[in-house]
Design an enzyme around this catalytic site. Structure first.
Site, short mmCIF file in Angstrom:
data_model
loop_
_atom_site.label_atom_id
_atom_site.label_comp_id
_atom_site.label_asym_id
_atom_site.label_seq_id
_atom_site.Cartn_x
_atom_site.Cartn_y
_atom_site.Cartn_z
N ASP A 1 1.52 5.12 1.48
CA ASP A 1 1.26 6.25 2.05
C ASP A 1 1.91 7.37 1.54
O ASP A 1 2.96 7.62 1.21
CB ASP A 1 1.68 5.84 3.55
CG ASP A 1 1.00 4.69 4.25
OD1 ASP A 1 -0.09 4.74 4.10
OD2 ASP A 1 1.73 4.12 4.89
N ASP B 1 0.70 -1.17 0.03
CA ASP B 1 -0.09 0.02 0.14
C ASP B 1 0.77 1.37 -0.07
O ASP B 1 1.95 1.20 0.21
CB ASP B 1 -0.81 0.15 1.30
CG ASP B 1 -0.22 -0.63 2.33
OD1 ASP B 1 1.04 -0.05 2.53
OD2 ASP B 1 -0.81 -0.98 3.22
N ASP C 1 8.89 4.20 13.41
CA ASP C 1 9.46 3.16 13.98
C ASP C 1 10.81 2.84 13.96
O ASP C 1 11.73 2.86 14.67
CB ASP C 1 8.48 1.92 14.29
CG ASP C 1 7.92 1.60 12.77
OD1 ASP C 1 8.39 2.05 11.65
OD2 ASP C 1 7.30 0.51 12.68
P1 ATP Z 1 3.76 -2.94 5.54
O1 ATP Z 1 4.67 -3.74 4.52
O2 ATP Z 1 3.40 -4.19 6.18
O3 ATP Z 1 2.59 -2.20 5.32
P2 ATP Z 1 4.74 -0.72 6.80
O4 ATP Z 1 6.04 -0.23 7.40
O5 ATP Z 1 4.13 0.02 5.72
O6 ATP Z 1 4.66 -2.52 6.46
P3 ATP Z 1 2.25 -0.10 8.03
O7 ATP Z 1 1.49 -0.50 9.29
O8 ATP Z 1 1.41 0.28 6.77
O9 ATP Z 1 3.53 -0.56 7.99
O10 ATP Z 1 2.81 1.68 8.27
C1 ATP Z 1 3.05 2.60 7.69
C2 ATP Z 1 4.26 3.47 8.29
O11 ATP Z 1 3.91 4.06 9.48
C3 ATP Z 1 5.49 2.62 8.69
O12 ATP Z 1 6.35 2.33 7.56
C4 ATP Z 1 6.05 3.50 9.88
O13 ATP Z 1 6.82 4.68 9.31
C5 ATP Z 1 4.77 3.92 10.47
N1 ATP Z 1 4.37 3.22 11.48
C6 ATP Z 1 3.68 2.22 11.46
N2 ATP Z 1 3.50 1.60 12.79
C7 ATP Z 1 4.27 2.42 13.53
C8 ATP Z 1 4.51 2.37 14.93
N3 ATP Z 1 3.88 1.28 15.72
N4 ATP Z 1 5.11 3.25 15.66
C9 ATP Z 1 5.82 4.30 14.71
N5 ATP Z 1 5.65 4.28 13.52
C10 ATP Z 1 4.87 3.47 12.75
MG MG Z 2 2.19 -0.31 4.51
#
Ligand code: ATP
Ligand code: MG
Length: 468
Positions: free
Chosen positions: A81, A79, A163
């Protein structure tokens, strides 16, 4: 609207990207396209539309987080962002098909066709303040867990509240630059998962980050940096303070990541599995239970990687099966009849589950059907197998039964019979039926007897043999 109009009237030279008017703070390291190799053609059209739309309206806008990271790793982002300095209302005003979501943490969903891009405004730091070495914060609970993170801030602050360093990279599709405040680019190249800031404090703020570390390390094939990994075992109990629905969401992501087996093994090694899946530790310590769960996770991973659909209900049914077996066995030993005992055991396990991990009730029905159909695979005479074959959940229950065979819980012969029965013509099926029905009826007529411990004929040898 007015902003758009002004923008059109005083239209800039379109060859000069608006983003060139947005400067990073001194802390950013700018990586040009020729170094990182990602072009705007790599990103999905909806994310491109959103970032250019925002920049055309005079704001800064970047693809951020998981998508920027995955592109650099040569993976396809799940996805997209987008992070911007526009407020949610300003974003909403630019895109007709958009809506503001969330009350506490307000985001905008911008829709293009069937796709949605999530747009968030740069968030500021809400790290607990340091006061004479004692961490105090009005935004955190007594364990340091952040309860509020909705203060707008600069791009650099937005990077720091994320994170891991590899999740804090900003890709500008117009200039095709990556802006890196925390050496995330080097960490990507070194395949190192490093938490931003003080690991202890960041896990206290949000203990789910410990689970994310395990999941992302497996998914991205990265090593968790030593300082990032060190406090995890000690802080594992903090997961108990996380709302169960959030824990469930994170566990579901982990189980459907395509790396569930590696993640569960790693969770266990780091002592993070307690309370996540009840008795997972106990189950994994029984050879049959471990084999069953390992197989279930392996097959799920294979399906996810082949982009085949995966049913979370099936997976949860598998993860809880040995708990159902244990409860079923106890009830039968106490004298309850086979099927009522199974149904009660299922209810007991689900009730306990709903409290701990908050498996949503919508999965209960499929789990119950899969479990309740298991004893029916034994009946291979008369019309029974034909009726079972027509059951709408036959396929799921059959796959489940095969897992039981492969794990050694049930004789493989049963699985082979059902495989052949499905393939057979109707004449062949009649010939395959077992001829033991009349005998059984006669036995039943002589009076029902409590199944002796170890007498598992009706359950495919499951209950008493498996759960000691
Ligand atoms: P995925 O590939 O599973 O989507 P992702 O890193 O994109 O991994 P998301 O849950 O979509 O995970 O989160 C998007 C972004 O938001 C992360 O890349 C990170 O920058 C931030 N983020 C998500 N969860 C947290 C958290 N618990 N604490 C701090 N930042 C977070
Ligand atoms: Mg993501």
């Amino acid at each position: 609207m007015i902003r758009k109009l002004l923008h059109r009237v005083f239209s800039r030279n379109p060859s000069v990207p608006v983003s060139s008017s947005y400067f990073p703070s001194a802390g950013a390291h700018i990586i040009p396209r020729k170094q990182h190799g990602i072009t705007r053609d790599h990103i999905n059209p909806c994310a491109l539309k959103v970032t250019t739309g925002l920049q055309d309206a005079g704001y800064s806008a970047f693809v951020v987080g998981g998508a920027a990271r995955d592109l650099l790793l040569g993976l396809e982002p799940k996805d997209y962002d987008v992070a911007t300095n526009a407020t949610p209302e300003e974003v909403r005003a630019i895109f007709r098909r958009s809506r503001i979501i969330g009350r506490r943490f307000r985001l905008v969903h911008v829709m293009c066709g069937a796709e949605t891009v999530e747009v968030s405004t740069f968030r500021g730091s809400t790290s607990p303040d340091e006061d004479d070495g004692v961490t105090v914060s009005t935004h955190a609970d007594e364990h340091g867990r952040l309860l509020r993170d909705n203060v707008f801030g600069s791009q650099e602050e937005d990077a720091k509240r994320r994170d891991f360093t590899v999740n804090a990279l900003f890709f500008n599709p117009v200039s095709e630059e990556i802006w890196d405040y925390l050496n995330g680019y080097d960490d990507i190249k070194a395949k190192r998962l490093r938490i931003i800031g003080d690991p202890l404090q960041r896990y206290r703020e949000d203990p789910v980050r410990m689970l994310r570390a395990v999941r992302l390390a497996a998914k991205l094939d990265m090593q968790i940096d030593a300082d990032t990994a060190a406090p995890i075992g000690d802080l594992a109990p903090l997961l108990q303070n996380v709302p169960p629905s959030r824990l469930f969401d994170e566990m579901l992501k982990l189980l459907l990541s395509g790396h569930a087996l590696a993640c569960v093994i790693d969770l266990r090694t780091r002592g993070l599995h307690h309370g996540l899946l009840p008795m997972l530790d106990v189950i994994l310590e029984q050879p049959l239970g471990e084999r069953f769960i390992t197989l279930a996770l392996k097959k799920t991973d294979e399906r996810v990687r082949q982009e085949k659909p995966v049913s979370p209900g099936f997976l949860f049914a598998a993860l809880l099966w040995h708990e159902v077996l244990a409860a079923w066995n106890i009830r039968q030993t106490a004298g309850e009849k086979l099927l009522p005992a199974l149904h009660q055991a299922m209810n007991d396990v689900l009730a306990a589950q709903n409290k701990k991990l908050a498996i949503p009730r919508r999965y209960d029905a499929i789990m119950q059907e899969i479990w309740a159909m298991q004893p029916r695979f034994i009946g291979r005479s008369g019309r029974k197998p034909f009726r079972l074959l027509e059951h709408p959940r036959f396929r799921a229950a059959y796959d489940f039964m095969l897992l039981r065979c492969e794990s050694g819980e049930v004789d493989m012969e049963l699985g082979k019979w059902w495989e052949a029965f499905q393939r057979a013509s109707s004449g062949e099926r009649e010939a395959m039926l077992l001829k033991d029905e009349t005998q059984k009826k006669r036995r039943r007529g002589r009076g029902r007897q409590k199944p002796a411990s170890g007498d598992t004929a009706d359950t495919g040898g499951s209950v008493a043999n498996v759960v000691k």
